[in-house]
Design an enzyme around this catalytic site. Structure first.
Site, mmCIF file in Angstrom:
data_model
loop_
_atom_site.group_PDB
_atom_site.id
_atom_site.type_symbol
_atom_site.label_atom_id
_atom_site.label_comp_id
_atom_site.label_asym_id
_atom_site.label_seq_id
_atom_site.Cartn_x
_atom_site.Cartn_y
_atom_site.Cartn_z
ATOM 1 N N ALA A 114 47.613 43.614 63.986
ATOM 2 C CA ALA A 114 46.363 42.978 63.564
ATOM 3 C C ALA A 114 45.241 43.290 64.551
ATOM 4 O O ALA A 114 45.323 42.897 65.714
ATOM 5 C CB ALA A 114 46.576 41.470 63.473
ATOM 6 N N LYS A 134 42.176 47.672 73.311
ATOM 7 C CA LYS A 134 43.612 47.957 73.152
ATOM 8 C C LYS A 134 44.270 48.128 74.531
ATOM 9 O O LYS A 134 45.403 47.697 74.749
ATOM 10 C CB LYS A 134 43.803 49.220 72.306
ATOM 11 C CG LYS A 134 43.462 49.019 70.833
ATOM 12 C CD LYS A 134 44.593 48.273 70.129
ATOM 13 C CE LYS A 134 44.369 48.131 68.652
ATOM 14 N NZ LYS A 134 45.521 47.565 67.940
ATOM 15 N N ALA A 164 29.240 60.996 68.505
ATOM 16 C CA ALA A 164 29.286 60.590 69.919
ATOM 17 C C ALA A 164 30.701 60.189 70.312
ATOM 18 O O ALA A 164 31.384 59.477 69.567
ATOM 19 C CB ALA A 164 28.336 59.416 70.142
ATOM 20 N N GLY A 165 31.134 60.672 71.453
ATOM 21 C CA GLY A 165 32.433 60.248 71.991
ATOM 22 C C GLY A 165 33.620 61.011 71.435
ATOM 23 O O GLY A 165 34.759 60.651 71.728
ATOM 24 N N ASP A 174 48.598 37.535 58.355
ATOM 25 C CA ASP A 174 47.396 38.362 58.175
ATOM 26 C C ASP A 174 46.271 37.455 57.688
ATOM 27 O O ASP A 174 46.511 36.598 56.826
ATOM 28 C CB ASP A 174 47.684 39.478 57.153
ATOM 29 C CG ASP A 174 46.729 40.648 57.283
ATOM 30 O OD1 ASP A 174 47.197 41.770 57.531
ATOM 31 O OD2 ASP A 174 45.502 40.429 57.146
ATOM 32 N N PHE A 211 48.256 58.508 67.738
ATOM 33 C CA PHE A 211 47.186 59.498 67.604
ATOM 34 C C PHE A 211 46.625 59.346 66.180
ATOM 35 O O PHE A 211 46.390 58.219 65.771
ATOM 36 C CB PHE A 211 47.704 60.885 68.030
ATOM 37 C CG PHE A 211 47.724 60.984 69.556
ATOM 38 C CD1 PHE A 211 48.554 60.150 70.314
ATOM 39 C CD2 PHE A 211 46.874 61.820 70.229
ATOM 40 C CE1 PHE A 211 48.530 60.169 71.712
ATOM 41 C CE2 PHE A 211 46.843 61.861 71.624
ATOM 42 C CZ PHE A 211 47.671 61.039 72.356
ATOM 43 N N TYR A 240 36.629 49.689 71.379
ATOM 44 C CA TYR A 240 37.909 49.640 70.664
ATOM 45 C C TYR A 240 39.053 50.047 71.601
ATOM 46 O O TYR A 240 40.029 49.318 71.776
ATOM 47 C CB TYR A 240 37.851 50.559 69.431
ATOM 48 C CG TYR A 240 39.211 50.793 68.830
ATOM 49 C CD1 TYR A 240 39.914 49.753 68.233
ATOM 50 C CD2 TYR A 240 39.807 52.064 68.887
ATOM 51 C CE1 TYR A 240 41.184 49.970 67.704
ATOM 52 C CE2 TYR A 240 41.066 52.279 68.365
ATOM 53 C CZ TYR A 240 41.744 51.227 67.775
ATOM 54 O OH TYR A 240 43.002 51.435 67.271
ATOM 55 N N HIS A 272 37.783 57.689 58.237
ATOM 56 C CA HIS A 272 38.751 58.711 58.638
ATOM 57 C C HIS A 272 38.662 59.965 57.772
ATOM 58 O O HIS A 272 38.403 59.904 56.584
ATOM 59 C CB HIS A 272 40.168 58.124 58.609
ATOM 60 C CG HIS A 272 40.348 57.103 59.686
ATOM 61 N ND1 HIS A 272 40.670 55.802 59.417
ATOM 62 C CD2 HIS A 272 40.205 57.186 61.021
ATOM 63 C CE1 HIS A 272 40.730 55.137 60.554
ATOM 64 N NE2 HIS A 272 40.450 55.952 61.550
HETATM 65 N N1 UDP Z 1 35.412 63.868 61.104
HETATM 66 C C1 UDP Z 1 34.481 64.641 60.431
HETATM 67 N N2 UDP Z 1 33.848 64.096 59.344
HETATM 68 C C2 UDP Z 1 34.111 62.833 58.887
HETATM 69 C C3 UDP Z 1 35.076 62.058 59.582
HETATM 70 C C4 UDP Z 1 35.698 62.596 60.689
HETATM 71 O O1 UDP Z 1 34.208 65.784 60.805
HETATM 72 O O2 UDP Z 1 33.499 62.400 57.916
HETATM 73 C C5 UDP Z 1 36.106 64.442 62.265
HETATM 74 C C6 UDP Z 1 35.911 63.672 63.554
HETATM 75 O O3 UDP Z 1 34.748 64.140 64.232
HETATM 76 C C7 UDP Z 1 37.195 63.991 64.313
HETATM 77 C C8 UDP Z 1 38.227 64.164 63.209
HETATM 78 O O4 UDP Z 1 37.494 64.387 62.013
HETATM 79 O O5 UDP Z 1 37.080 65.189 65.010
HETATM 80 C C9 UDP Z 1 39.107 62.941 63.010
HETATM 81 O O6 UDP Z 1 38.267 61.810 62.894
HETATM 82 P P1 UDP Z 1 38.801 60.420 62.368
HETATM 83 O O7 UDP Z 1 37.619 59.496 62.282
HETATM 84 O O8 UDP Z 1 39.607 60.619 61.138
HETATM 85 O O9 UDP Z 1 39.800 59.951 63.498
HETATM 86 P P2 UDP Z 1 39.587 59.745 65.084
HETATM 87 O O10 UDP Z 1 40.020 61.049 65.713
HETATM 88 O O11 UDP Z 1 38.160 59.421 65.333
HETATM 89 O O12 UDP Z 1 40.518 58.636 65.411
#
Ligand code: UDP
Length: 321
Positions: free
Chosen positions: A71, A142, A277-278, A31, A166, A138, A184
């Site tokens: 990593a 991957k 977005a996305g 690491d 997931f 990202y 997250h």
């Molecule tokens: N989310 C949210 N507010 C936050 C962070 C995340 O509403 O401050 C929502 C985000 O739009 C998604 C879900 O929580 O629908 C999970 O997001 P996270 O970033 O934890 O994981 P991802 O699904 O992007 O890998």
């Protein structure tokens, strides 16, 4: 087995390292500590501080029988702003690691792939046969490594497994999530519950879901670790397997917030903001393939239990400041 864990000072890598040690494997962690923490490496593993690009001498020295590769740079938003970092580390670094493995005659690997390789799904639950159309760098980086593994399996007899995670959450073996930049939803909601953030923003309440917020498949990191142990010996030389890892159950952002309120007993003020977005409305895994092939079955599927483990770790390691 003598195994090398690349990225073993990070969240998922440290949990899997602990699980490997508990099963009697001999573990060296590689690491660069760019985002990981030396004190996250479980006792009993040897930490070597080096980047993927400088992994050849480490593999030549350790002579592992298998590699588990965690990593990576993993922030979706950042991958859109500085894509070069993602191509350099996630793709260039992985190529360097595979070449280091070949030079050390180690041809067995389990790789951390992601649901982000699929992008916006046509169908939910998402199976491994779904089209891979990542919507960010990202996910694309991957997916590139997944393709790399297929060609290394065919051309160089690698035995490889890509595990497409997931939403990984929770904590296990005293190891958990500790990111300098937290994006997250569960750790953010826990920081709000602890009072170190004023409020959390719910990214969109107008999705076509029962409560209007996004649905995600939260899988406990301990179940994820168990999948790695099953995957490690599974493929034959020349084989590259791909498995989705999820709970199979979706929870909305609103349900996550409710779980955080009930587990912590604290208020969690929320502000409804714009969609991010996305973000697809609903991402849920079909893990039927790994269940059928390897007998994997998630045991910690209850959202409150996942949140409770994350909360306990966050308090114990003081990540809520
Ligand atoms: N989310 C949210 N507010 C936050 C962070 C995340 O509403 O401050 C929502 C985000 O739009 C998604 C879900 O929580 O629908 C999970 O997001 P996270 O970033 O934890 O994981 P991802 O699904 O992007 O890998």
């Amino acid at each position: 087995m003598r195994v090398l864990v690349a990225g073993g000072a990070g969240y998922i890598g440290s949990v899997v390292t602990a699980a490997l040690l508990q099963s009697g494997h001999q573990v060296t962690v590689l690491d660069d500590l760019s985002t990981g923490h030396a004190d996250a490496v479980p006792e009993g593993a040897t930490l070597v501080r080096a980047s993927l690009h400088d992994s050849a001498p480490v593999l030549a020295d350790v002579r592992p029988e298998a590699v588990l590769h965690f990593a990576a740079k993993s922030l979706v938003g950042a991958s859109q702003v500085t894509p070069e970092d993602y191509w350099h580390t996630n793709v260039g670094g992985s190529l360097a690691l595979l070449e280091a493995m070949r030079a050390a005659d180690c041809r067995r690997i389990v790789f951390s792939s992601t649901a982000a390789t699929y992008g916006e799904p046509d169908e939910v639950p998402i199976s491994e046969d779904a089209p891979t159309r990542p919507t960010n760098t990202y996910g694309a980086s991957k997916l590139a490594v997944d393709h790399m593994l297929t060609s290394y399996a065919v051309a160089h007899s690698f035995a490889a497994v890509s595990l497409r995670y997931f939403n990984v959450a929770g904590a296990a073996y005293g190891c958990g999530e500790r990111h300098a930049t937290e994006t997250h939803v569960i750790p953010i909601a826990l920081q709000v519950a602890a009072g170190t953030r004023n409020a959390m923003t719910v990214f969109g309440e107008d999705y076509p879901t029962p409560d209007g917020t996004c649905i995600r498949d939260y899988v406990h990191v301990q179940d994820l670790a168990a999948a790695h142990l099953l995957a490690l010996p599974a493929p034959a030389p020349g084989e590259h397997r791909v498995y989705n890892l999820g709970n199979g159950t979706g929870f909305s952002v609103q349900e996550v917030v409710e779980a955080v309120r009930s587990v912590t007993g604290h208020t969690v003020p929320v502000v409804v903001g714009a969609r991010r977005a996305g973000d697809p409305a609903r991402l849920v895994a079909s893990s039927a393939r790994i269940r059928a092939d390897l007998g994997w079955a998630p045991e910690h599927t209850d959202l409150a239990g996942i949140v409770a483990d994350a909360w306990e770790f966050a308090q114990a390691r003081n990540t809520l400041v």
